[in-house]
Design an enzyme around this catalytic site. Structure first.
Site, mmCIF file in Angstrom:
data_model
loop_
_atom_site.group_PDB
_atom_site.id
_atom_site.type_symbol
_atom_site.label_atom_id
_atom_site.label_comp_id
_atom_site.label_asym_id
_atom_site.label_seq_id
_atom_site.Cartn_x
_atom_site.Cartn_y
_atom_site.Cartn_z
ATOM 1 N N SER A 1 -12.289 -22.197 48.890
ATOM 2 C CA SER A 1 -11.410 -23.075 48.958
ATOM 3 C C SER A 1 -11.858 -24.697 49.076
ATOM 4 O O SER A 1 -11.188 -25.431 48.597
ATOM 5 C CB SER A 1 -10.357 -23.050 50.370
ATOM 6 O OG SER A 1 -11.332 -23.343 51.409
ATOM 7 N N HIS B 1 -6.596 -17.558 47.791
ATOM 8 C CA HIS B 1 -6.340 -18.812 46.988
ATOM 9 C C HIS B 1 -6.570 -18.164 45.631
ATOM 10 O O HIS B 1 -6.498 -18.987 44.698
ATOM 11 C CB HIS B 1 -7.488 -19.615 47.054
ATOM 12 C CG HIS B 1 -7.514 -20.444 48.149
ATOM 13 N ND1 HIS B 1 -6.529 -21.629 48.058
ATOM 14 C CD2 HIS B 1 -7.973 -20.557 49.483
ATOM 15 C CE1 HIS B 1 -6.392 -22.477 49.287
ATOM 16 N NE2 HIS B 1 -7.372 -21.659 50.135
ATOM 17 N N LYS C 1 0.785 -18.888 49.983
ATOM 18 C CA LYS C 1 0.151 -19.887 49.336
ATOM 19 C C LYS C 1 0.797 -19.945 47.881
ATOM 20 O O LYS C 1 2.231 -20.182 47.951
ATOM 21 C CB LYS C 1 -1.106 -19.743 48.909
ATOM 22 C CG LYS C 1 -2.166 -20.145 50.440
ATOM 23 C CD LYS C 1 -3.515 -20.102 50.355
ATOM 24 C CE LYS C 1 -4.254 -20.726 51.661
ATOM 25 N NZ LYS C 1 -4.846 -19.690 52.353
HETATM 26 C C1 LIG Z 1 -5.131 -19.373 53.555
HETATM 27 C C2 LIG Z 1 -6.142 -18.214 54.040
HETATM 28 C C3 LIG Z 1 -5.980 -17.135 54.800
HETATM 29 C C4 LIG Z 1 -4.889 -17.416 55.789
HETATM 30 O O1 LIG Z 1 -3.744 -16.953 55.330
HETATM 31 P P1 LIG Z 1 -2.362 -17.233 56.200
HETATM 32 O O2 LIG Z 1 -1.402 -16.013 55.635
HETATM 33 O O3 LIG Z 1 -1.899 -18.557 56.036
HETATM 34 O O4 LIG Z 1 -2.791 -16.718 57.603
HETATM 35 C C5 LIG Z 1 -6.910 -16.250 54.619
HETATM 36 N N1 LIG Z 1 -7.917 -16.281 53.708
HETATM 37 C C6 LIG Z 1 -8.042 -17.061 52.902
HETATM 38 C C7 LIG Z 1 -9.141 -16.951 51.819
HETATM 39 C C8 LIG Z 1 -7.296 -18.014 52.851
HETATM 40 O O5 LIG Z 1 -7.450 -19.079 51.954
#
Ligand SMILES: *Cc1c(COP(=O)(O)O)cnc(C)c1O
Length: 395
Positions: free
Chosen positions: A183, A211, A242
């Protein structure tokens, strides 16, 4: 007791503040979208949401959610195995496994829970988890809950991974774990090389597609599409928070027996509420939209290519990216904060990151591109970057 504890907490909070690490929330008073309104009344173009496909405020998803709200009610008031499973939950799980070309899927309240509940039921002391150092916090926490031996390798460093795999030959089962897209840099995990090493050293692979799903690959099916490995990876985790509508919800998808055992033993699944029917219904709609048309994925890819190309030719130092994350490198922590604040004055909402979120001397502004951005939004952003960077003598 509390007065003593209160003093301790006040000290901790003061330390965070003094280190300049205090996180302050900006208040948004509009839906999440390419342009948002903040509580000062200012309208800004938003470049820091994970709203990659622009679905957070999508009319069809809202309609699907509303219809489920009317027909199936507001909440489940139960975990899945007691009385919290509707046909919508089963349909969404089937839809997710179709999307990824996997055998089955299991829903969680969030991907944080999916990662928190995936290792402990599957692996024990005799086994090994080999994890990229830049993996998400939820993977790190999930690994901590599991008794397996822990190995770490430098980010996307295949020589280091190979070393760790050699050491881990002492264990019974081996699982390599990686984020699909990291990220802070936007780089894609070299999954074809990871997979080849897994074959060579008799290991399994888990990818967190949070992501990357919806973004990476020609049709946005994630890193397994990008590297032609659909159906080959044992475990994929991901989020509905996301690219896929941005509401809430997570999942693990992969081999049938793995998902079957998680349904029996995964603690965040067994002991936490089912996602609301409206979220399940809108989730099904999301995947339906993406299977029927590639317009949003194409738009995102075109937007990202345009932005990166223009920023590079303006003289900015952009980390190599294959995702919708563009790290504009500034290297200097105060500069990253000044520049982000000045961009906000220009109506461009971006975030500056510095140590300890990124390594020392690697401060940057992260720009996240969305299919919801129009060309004029991207142009305004680039113009603002150029204007402020010239003022601050960055370019
Ligand atoms: C955003 C993210 C999460 C968490 O996701 P949520 O559904 O918001 O708990 C887990 N792993 C990665 C790689 C992320 O970028």
């Amino acid at each position: 007791m509390y007065s003593q504890f209160q003093k301790y907490l006040q000290g901790e909070l003061a330390d965070i503040q003094q280190a300049g690490l205090s996180k302050n929330e900006r208040i948004i008073v509009s839906p999440q979208n390419a342009v948002i309104k903040v509580d000062s009344g200012q309208e800004v173009i938003n470049f820091c949401a994970n709203n990659y496909l622009g679905l957070s405020d999508n009319a069809e998803l809202i309609a699907a959610a509303k219809s489920a709200l009317d027909q199936r009610g507001y909440g489940m008031s139960s975990v899945r195995f007691i009385c919290g499973t509707q046909d919508l939950h089963k349909d969404l799980e089937a839809t997710i496994s179709r999307f990824f070309g996997t055998e089955d899927a299991i829903l969680y309240a969030a991907c944080f829970d999916a990662n928190g509940g995936v290792f402990e039921p599957l692996l024990s002391e005799e086994d090994a988890i080999i994890s990229d150092v830049l993996n998400h916090a939820s993977i790190i926490d999930g690994v901590r809950l599991c008794k397996a031996q822990r190995y770490r390798y430098a980010n996307a460093d295949m020589a280091d991974l190979e070393n760790q795999l050699q050491i881990a030959q002492a264990q019974r089962f081996r699982l390599i774990v990686t984020d699909g897209v990291f990220s802070m840099d936007g780089n894609v995990a070299p999954l074809e090389k990871i997979y080849a090493l897994a074959q060579k050293y008799n290991a399994m692979v888990m990818v967190d597609e949070s992501h990357s799903a919806g973004v990476v690959g020609k049709t946005g099916h994630g890193v397994t599409e990008r590297y032609n490995l659909r159906g080959q990876i044992e475990i994929i985790t991901g989020t509905l928070g996301k690219a896929f509508g941005g509401a809430i919800g997570g999942f693990t998808t992969g081999k049938k027996e793995i998902i079957d055992l998680l349904r029996q033993r995964s603690r965040p699944y067994l002991f936490s509420n089912s996602i609301p029917p409206m979220v399940a219904a809108a989730g099904i709609k999301t995947f339906e939209l993406l299977e029927n048309s590639n317009t949003l994925q194409d738009k995102l890819h075109a937007n990202t290519a345009f932005f990166v190309e223009k920023m590079k030719s303006a003289g900015f130092d952009i980390k190599p990216t294959e995702s919708a994350i563009c790290a504009v490198m500034l290297y200097d922590a105060p500069l990253s904060q000044t520049m982000a604040a000045r961009l906000m004055d220009e109506g461009i909402y971006v975030t500056g990151f510095y140590f300890p979120v990124v390594p020392k001397g690697q401060a940057r502004i992260r720009v996240q591109i969305s299919a919801a951005h129009k060309k004029e939004h991207l142009e305004k952003c680039i113009d603002a970057f150029v204007k402020i960077a010239k003022e601050l003598k960055v370019i």
